[in-house]
Design a protein around this motif. Structure first.
Motif, PDB file in Angstrom:
ATOM      1  N   UNK A   1       0.838  -1.203   0.000  1.00 36.98           N
ATOM      2  CA  UNK A   1       0.000   0.000   0.000  1.00 36.98           C
ATOM      3  C   UNK A   1       0.863   1.238   0.000  1.00 36.98           C
ATOM      4  N   UNK A   2       0.271   2.396   0.269  1.00 37.38           N
ATOM      5  CA  UNK A   2       1.032   3.651   0.247  1.00 37.38           C
ATOM      6  C   UNK A   2       2.184   3.620   1.247  1.00 37.38           C
ATOM      7  N   UNK A   3       3.285   4.271   0.866  1.00 38.55           N
ATOM      8  CA  UNK A   3       4.429   4.403   1.768  1.00 38.55           C
ATOM      9  C   UNK A   3       4.823   5.863   1.863  1.00 38.55           C
ATOM     10  N   UNK A   4       5.414   6.229   2.995  1.00 44.48           N
ATOM     11  CA  UNK A   4       5.873   7.594   3.201  1.00 44.48           C
ATOM     12  C   UNK A   4       6.992   7.597   4.223  1.00 44.48           C
ATOM     13  N   UNK A   5       7.684   8.722   4.311  1.00 48.47           N
ATOM     14  CA  UNK A   5       8.854   8.799   5.183  1.00 48.47           C
ATOM     15  C   UNK A   5       9.008  10.206   5.737  1.00 48.47           C
ATOM     16  N   UNK A   6       9.539  10.272   6.954  1.00 50.34           N
ATOM     17  CA  UNK A   6       9.865  11.544   7.594  1.00 50.34           C
ATOM     18  C   UNK A   6      11.253  11.429   8.213  1.00 50.34           C
ATOM     19  N   UNK A   7      12.080  12.459   8.016  1.00 52.11           N
ATOM     20  CA  UNK A   7      13.420  12.526   8.604  1.00 52.11           C
ATOM     21  C   UNK A   7      13.431  13.670   9.607  1.00 52.11           C
TER      22      UNK A   7
END
Length: 251
Positions: A120-126
């Motif tokens: 499914x959808x993927x996302x990232x935060x740094x």
């Protein structure tokens, strides 16, 4: 921008490690979460290590993924073991949910299975500590899974084994140097939202990453939610940073 193909996205669980000398490992719990550009990897022996000495056997790393043909390289920007090396392998997909990774020199084979709920959808935060830009972390999401990674509250020396660095230290100082957090969990599939199922920090498993559940889109998370994430948040809090890019890596 990412060069990671869609076929890599999700959470992959290692089912087999076989080395060239015939050794096999089917019991270490290894999970690799891949987004469009960033990855996180957690490796935990079974049973879960609890003491400082036992926890040396666990591992984890996070950073940028680079794919060129069937060759995949995981650039480690955060690492439980300082300078644990370069990770590069040849990848052969056996259908959409199984991939075989082999070392460039043929020294190992790893078989990975993709977890269905991670599709499914993927996302990232740094992010980084407000008062220490060198202390960084990330939060990655793929389908219903997340992986939270945060650098340790006490710095370590590059190129020196972690076991060497904690030898002779007091319990508190050793704990801080071991406090590099890699926590894997489910956003909705646990007993409570954002429940941690496996963590490099004792006592984090079964707990919530968040006290208040924000909207799933990481871009919409309020500053105060990000500031206090993790078992050892910095006193100044975390703040959002731009995602790292491959072009920023030193050749």
């Amino acid at each position: 921008m990412s060069n990671v193909p869609e076929t890599y996205m999700g959470v992959w669980q290692r089912t087999l490690l076989r080395t060239a000398d015939g050794h096999e490992d089917r019991t270490t719990r290894v999970f690799w979460l891949q987004t469009a550009s960033l990855h996180a990897d957690l490796r935990m022996p079974d049973p879960t290590p609890m003491t400082v000495d036992q926890r040396i056997s666990q591992g984890g790393f996070a950073g940028l993924t680079e794919v060129q043909g069937d060759r995949c390289q995981w650039h480690r920007l955060l690492d439980f073991h300082p300078d644990s090396g370069t990770d590069v392998g040849h990848m052969a997909f056996n259908g959409p949910d199984e991939v075989h990774e082999t070392a460039l020199d043929g020294s190992y084979l790893e078989i990975w299975q993709r977890l269905p709920e991670s599709v499914g959808p993927s996302q990232a935060m740094w992010f980084a500590a407000k008062d220490d830009a060198q202390r960084q972390g990330c939060l990655l999401q793929a389908g219903d899974y997340f992986m939270f990674v945060a650098d340790r509250p006490a710095p370590v020396h590059k190129g020196v084994p972690l076991r060497t660095q904690i030898t002779g230290l007091g319990a508190d100082q050793a704990e801080f140097m071991m406090g590099c957090e890699f926590s894997l969990g489910r956003i909705n599939g646990g007993k409570v939202p954002w429940e941690i199922s496996l963590s490099s920090l004792p006592g984090r498993s079964g707990r919530c990453l968040l006290l208040d559940t924000p909207v799933v889109s990481l871009d919409q998370w309020p500053v105060e939610t990000i500031a206090s994430l993790g078992g050892y948040p910095p006193a100044s809090g975390w703040h959002r940073m731009p995602l790292p890019q491959l072009k920023e890596l030193t050749p």
